[in-house]
Motif scaffolding. Structure first.
Motif, mmCIF file in Angstrom:
data_model
loop_
_atom_site.group_PDB
_atom_site.id
_atom_site.type_symbol
_atom_site.label_atom_id
_atom_site.label_comp_id
_atom_site.label_asym_id
_atom_site.label_seq_id
_atom_site.Cartn_x
_atom_site.Cartn_y
_atom_site.Cartn_z
ATOM 1 N N LEU A 18 -11.504 -4.001 0.643
ATOM 2 C CA LEU A 18 -10.573 -3.137 -0.127
ATOM 3 C C LEU A 18 -9.002 -3.080 0.243
ATOM 4 N N ARG A 19 -8.584 -3.663 1.371
ATOM 5 C CA ARG A 19 -7.393 -4.070 1.701
ATOM 6 C C ARG A 19 -6.677 -5.017 0.853
ATOM 7 N N GLN A 20 -7.611 -6.194 0.955
ATOM 8 C CA GLN A 20 -7.258 -7.341 0.062
ATOM 9 C C GLN A 20 -7.027 -6.890 -1.481
ATOM 10 N N ALA A 21 -7.890 -6.465 -1.949
ATOM 11 C CA ALA A 21 -7.653 -5.670 -3.521
ATOM 12 C C ALA A 21 -6.494 -4.916 -3.529
ATOM 13 N N MET A 22 -6.008 -4.168 -2.651
ATOM 14 C CA MET A 22 -5.066 -3.445 -2.696
ATOM 15 C C MET A 22 -3.436 -4.186 -2.519
ATOM 16 N N VAL A 23 -3.659 -5.128 -1.784
ATOM 17 C CA VAL A 23 -2.575 -6.264 -1.548
ATOM 18 C C VAL A 23 -2.167 -6.941 -2.988
ATOM 19 N N SER A 24 -3.634 -7.317 -3.372
ATOM 20 C CA SER A 24 -3.239 -7.901 -4.841
ATOM 21 C C SER A 24 -2.935 -7.272 -6.026
ATOM 22 N N LEU A 25 -3.070 -5.805 -5.831
ATOM 23 C CA LEU A 25 -2.763 -4.962 -6.773
ATOM 24 C C LEU A 25 -1.145 -4.397 -6.545
ATOM 25 N N LEU A 26 -0.954 -4.387 -5.586
ATOM 26 C CA LEU A 26 0.653 -3.979 -5.341
ATOM 27 C C LEU A 26 1.750 -4.252 -6.223
ATOM 28 N N PRO A 27 1.854 -5.549 -6.398
ATOM 29 C CA PRO A 27 2.886 -6.126 -7.134
ATOM 30 C C PRO A 27 2.654 -5.517 -8.727
ATOM 31 N N VAL A 105 -14.762 10.322 0.617
ATOM 32 C CA VAL A 105 -13.478 10.134 -0.084
ATOM 33 C C VAL A 105 -12.311 10.017 1.186
ATOM 34 N N ASP A 106 -12.543 10.835 2.242
ATOM 35 C CA ASP A 106 -11.375 10.824 3.244
ATOM 36 C C ASP A 106 -10.950 9.230 3.802
ATOM 37 N N GLY A 107 -11.915 8.450 4.014
ATOM 38 C CA GLY A 107 -11.702 7.132 4.365
ATOM 39 C C GLY A 107 -10.990 6.113 3.217
ATOM 40 N N GLU A 113 -3.207 5.629 1.629
ATOM 41 C CA GLU A 113 -1.987 6.359 1.976
ATOM 42 C C GLU A 113 -1.245 5.377 2.969
ATOM 43 N N SER A 114 -1.998 4.475 3.559
ATOM 44 C CA SER A 114 -1.723 3.293 4.391
ATOM 45 C C SER A 114 -0.804 2.300 3.649
#
Length: 196
Positions: A18-27, A105-107, A113-114
């Motif tokens: 999930l973190r890797q997916a978020m990093v790729s979406l941020l731009p 949901v919380d996790g 949020e991170s």
């Protein structure tokens, strides 16, 4: 012990993905400007139609706060829930309760949020698809339905839209879950034909 270690490794692997997916979406979006919704898979969401006395209409939030534990297999403090009142059905008020366990949901919220992402909302994936279909259709009157397949079931949701010169309003009509094995037979077939 081995089972706990395997579950922890699976959760760590999932969070890393999930973190890797978020990093790729941020731009591709602006976390401070763009609305971000968390869509929960329908298999992890409880959606149930309940019927309440018509007198509950004026104090619906308080009535549901009291009734939620009777309607769902979890304690009130274990779930996030919302509702959609769909109007009078006979001598009762029809309400759809949508709930998801907080632990699910919380996790995910903490993870987002991170990255500095504040959620605009949380919803089941099928209602997100339905919202997109309504958006794509534009300001039209009429019925819109989504039929979505998951691993074990078909989900059928419907909305009726009423457009005026100034605005469009939507009324939630139905939500049904049909097991794969029954989707085109008997009562399930009648349900599909009736709603579509």
């Amino acid at each position: 012990d081995i089972k706990e270690i395997a579950l922890k490794a699976e959760n760590d692997s999932r969070e890393r993905s999930l973190r890797q997916a978020m990093v790729s979406l941020l731009p591709h979006f602006n976390a401070g400007r763009d609305a971000v919704y968390l869509c929960i898979p329908q298999e992890q969401v409880m959606m149930q139609q309940i019927f309440l006395p018509l007198a509950a209409q004026d104090t619906l939030e308080q009535v549901l706060e009291y009734e939620i534990e009777r309607q769902l297999p979890f304690r009130r403090d274990e779930v996030y829930y919302d509702y959609i009142a769909t109007g009078k059905k006979g001598e009762k008020l029809s309400v759809y309760v949508i709930a998801v366990q907080k632990r699910i949901v919380d996790g995910l919220v903490s993870l987002l949020e991170s990255f500095g992402i504040k959620l605009a909302g949380v919803e089941p994936d099928v209602t997100a698809l339905l919202n997109y279909a309504l958006y794509a259709a534009g300001p039209n009157s009429g019925r819109t339905a989504i039929l979505a397949a998951s691993e074990q079931s078909w989900d059928l949701l419907g909305v009726e839209s009423k457009a005026t010169h100034w605005s469009t309003s939507h009324q939630f009509l139905f939500s049904h879950r049909v097991p794969h094995s029954e989707w085109a037979q008997g009562a399930s077939r009648e349900l599909l034909l009736q709603n579509l």
